[in-house]
Write an enzyme that holds these catalytic residues in place. Structure first.
Site, PDB file in Angstrom:
ATOM      1  CG  ASP A  95      -5.694  10.392  26.471  1.00 32.42           C
ATOM      2  OD1 ASP A  95      -5.510  11.467  25.957  1.00 32.42           O
ATOM      3  OD2 ASP A  95      -5.636   9.893  27.909  1.00 32.42           O
ATOM      4  CG  ASN A 202      -6.729   5.755  33.143  1.00 30.11           C
ATOM      5  OD1 ASN A 202      -6.744   6.606  32.591  1.00 30.11           O
ATOM      6  ND2 ASN A 202      -5.782   4.697  32.449  1.00 30.11           N
ATOM      7  CG  HIS A 203      -6.371  10.732  32.755  1.00 34.38           C
ATOM      8  ND1 HIS A 203      -6.770  11.554  31.500  1.00 34.38           N
ATOM      9  CD2 HIS A 203      -5.594   9.762  32.185  1.00 34.38           C
ATOM     10  CE1 HIS A 203      -6.454  10.969  30.530  1.00 34.38           C
ATOM     11  NE2 HIS A 203      -5.502  10.029  30.846  1.00 34.38           N
ATOM     12  CG  LEU A 205      -2.570  15.619  41.668  1.00 35.61           C
ATOM     13  CD1 LEU A 205      -1.228  15.705  41.299  1.00 35.61           C
ATOM     14  CD2 LEU A 205      -3.092  16.957  41.746  1.00 35.61           C
ATOM     15  CD  GLU A 206      -1.547   7.341  43.518  1.00 34.92           C
ATOM     16  OE1 GLU A 206      -2.679   7.300  43.159  1.00 34.92           O
ATOM     17  OE2 GLU A 206      -0.639   6.877  43.406  1.00 34.92           O
ATOM     18  CG  HIS A 235      -2.121   8.580  34.411  1.00 33.34           C
ATOM     19  ND1 HIS A 235      -2.777   7.572  34.636  1.00 33.34           N
ATOM     20  CD2 HIS A 235      -1.694   8.394  33.008  1.00 33.34           C
ATOM     21  CE1 HIS A 235      -3.127   6.967  33.408  1.00 33.34           C
ATOM     22  NE2 HIS A 235      -2.465   7.321  32.448  1.00 33.34           N
ATOM     23  N   GLY A 366       0.042   2.419  39.392  1.00 34.94           N
ATOM     24  CA  GLY A 366      -0.833   1.307  39.679  1.00 34.94           C
ATOM     25  C   GLY A 366      -2.308   1.676  39.590  1.00 34.94           C
ATOM     26  CG  MET A 368      -7.726   5.368  42.537  1.00 32.87           C
ATOM     27  SD  MET A 368      -9.446   5.959  42.952  1.00 32.87           S
ATOM     28  CE  MET A 368     -10.254   4.444  42.920  1.00 32.87           C
ATOM     29  CG  HIS A 391      -0.410   1.666  30.234  1.00 33.22           C
ATOM     30  ND1 HIS A 391      -0.687   0.443  29.885  1.00 33.22           N
ATOM     31  CD2 HIS A 391      -1.442   2.395  30.434  1.00 33.22           C
ATOM     32  CE1 HIS A 391      -2.057   0.231  30.215  1.00 33.22           C
ATOM     33  NE2 HIS A 391      -2.537   1.447  30.370  1.00 33.22           N
TER      34      HIS A 391
END
Length: 468
Positions: A95, A202-203, A205-206, A235, A366, A368, A391
DNA sequence: ATGTGC
């Protein structure tokens, strides 16, 4: 291998080059004693594999979020000299330019909390999520080439973001030397319909709220002024495009390894001499994925801004939705570093590792259910880790093990109890990404802050999250 | 991470 680690200070552990045959340099791990206990032996062994490669510069560095990965752990950095070193598709990973954008707002926690149940589904429908997801953009081959070679310059000219976003992105969102002619047509075919998509795993939008400001002066400079201020974190990476570039060049570099007679301890560490065609072609193609990914995140940033406009009834400029910073944590860079008192150009391979140059933002995600951090890089990072930091929290459990152990709906319930609204394409994603499947981010942050390779500026906790 | 094994 772990029992051979020697603690040299509170946060530094070393593996001498005689711990196994063929190591050219020593390896070191930056971590507290508690964090070292979480690192598996196979990941430590992978660090020593990298220390065997030609032209490697001392030391190979493991960071406190490190965990086993393809060839090299995620959460590691290694540098190679620009004369007879190597450049490696394996050491960068699949990635390419997986990274993070942090966007601030002037909304308060209470203002956002009122709307969060409306906001998360709205964002979820605007930003395509999941493996194989396709975006709303339909790029022609020429347009895609523009994205690959010009990155955020293309984005801004086409209505995605502004000059301010460019100024707050690593490499100004356009790494020099990207050459689309070095990218396969298959990679381009996969990449064209995926620009502006989040992906999976692990991608995320938060929507986050500030809980602590540790360094008020720096935070203010970056537009973070209040506890309870709301920020947004995106992320994700270069999607199928970067994956295909990596796959293509892994094959090419596996052949190069034989052609140039390079001895490898692990064939996943496919590489090529820095001055070879196989090395430089990869470098130029990888840079296309770097620009693709910067563009991918800014396109989605703009859609997030438009969604906030609809939900809150104010313009995004009025809500001060500016990029705090945007950066990558999976990349190869030609950088100048001081090696034994001498300024030298070196190929720095960051895999699950964020650039931490003095005074610049370091964005750390971190999970969720746990905190994320904004930190600042330091001079000490330049001396100790080739200007690099962690990271994220780092996985403590494989995806497979997490899916077996946790149940998605239950993870969602637990998040709801913590006041976090989560939405995903499939419950399995939430199981795979259960916060318990990761190391304790607070412990990881304590290690890098304590070691002095990046210093805490802002702590954030999630309010709502969209996952693949 | 990934048109989710080769």
């Amino acid at each position: 291998m772990k029992e051979k680690l020697k603690q040299v200070s509170e946060y530094v552990w070393e593996l001498d080059k005689n711990v196994r045959p063929k190591m050219r340099v020593k390896a070191k791990i930056i971590a507290s004693k508690k964090v070292v206990e979480t690192i598996d032996d196979a990941a430590v062994e992978q660090l020593t594999n990298v220390a065997c490669l030609p032209g490697v510069i001392e030391p190979v560095v493991g960071l406190p979020d490190m965990h086993w990965g393809y060839g090299l752990p995620m959460g590691a950095v290694s540098a190679f000299n620009a004369e007879d070193g190597i450049i490696s598709a394996g050491l960068c990973g699949f990635d390419i330019n997986c990274g993070i954008n942090s966007i601030r707002t002037n909304l308060t926690y209470d203002e956002a909390r009122e709307k969060i149940k409306e906001l998360i589904p709205a964002l979820f429908s605007v930003v395509p999520c999941g493996v194989g997801s396709r975006g709303k953009l339909r790029l022609s081959p020429n347009q895609l080439d523009e994205v690959l070679s010009r990155g955020l310059n293309w984005a801004v000219e086409n209505g995605y973001g502004t000059k301010n976003d460019i100024e707050h992105t690593e490499e100004n969102g356009c790494i020099k030397g990207a050459d689309p002619s070095k990218v396969s047509s298959l990679a381009k075919r996969r990449g064209a319909p995926q620009l502006g998509t989040l992906g999976a795993g692990n991608h995320f939008l938060e929507i986050q709220r500030v809980t602590d400001i540790f360094d008020e002066e720096t935070a203010r400079k970056w537009g973070v002024v209040d506890k309870d201020q709301v920020l947004i974190m995106i992320h994700c990476g270069s999607r199928g495009f970067g994956h295909q570039v990596a796959t293509d060049y892994l094959k090419i570099q596996e052949r190069a390894v034989r052609k140039y007679g390079i001895w490898l301890p692990d064939r996943q560490l496919a590489c090529a001499p820095v001055k070879s065609k196989e090395g430089q072609d990869y470098f130029a193609a990888m840079k296309c994925a770097v620009n693709y990914s910067f563009t991918n995140r800014l396109v989605m940033t703009q859609w997030v801004r438009e969604t906030f406009e609809k939900v809150f009834g104010r313009s995004w400029e009025d809500m001060d939705m500016q990029t705090v910073y945007a950066l990558c944590h999976n990349v190869v860079k030609l950088e100048e570093h001081t090696i034994n008192g001498e300024r030298r150009k070196v190929y720095v391979h960051r895999k699950g590792s964020t650039r931490a140059f003095p005074g610049l933002p370091v964005l750390i995600a971190g999970t969720m259910g746990t905190a994320s951090y904004i930190l600042k890089g330091t001079e000490k990072a330049m001396r100790e880790t080739f200007g690099s930091s962690v990271h994220g929290a780092g996985r403590a459990m494989s995806r497979h093990a997490a899916i077996k152990k946790y149940w998605g709906e239950k993870v969602k319930q637990e998040l709801t109890q913590k006041g976090i609204t989560a939405k995903s394409t499939h419950p399995k994603i939430l199981a795979e990404e259960a916060p318990q499947a990761y190391k304790d981010v607070e412990m990881v942050i304590e290690s890098i802050h304590g070691a002095g390779i990046s210093l805490k500026v802002v702590r954030l906790i999630p309010m709502g999250v969209c996952k693949g």
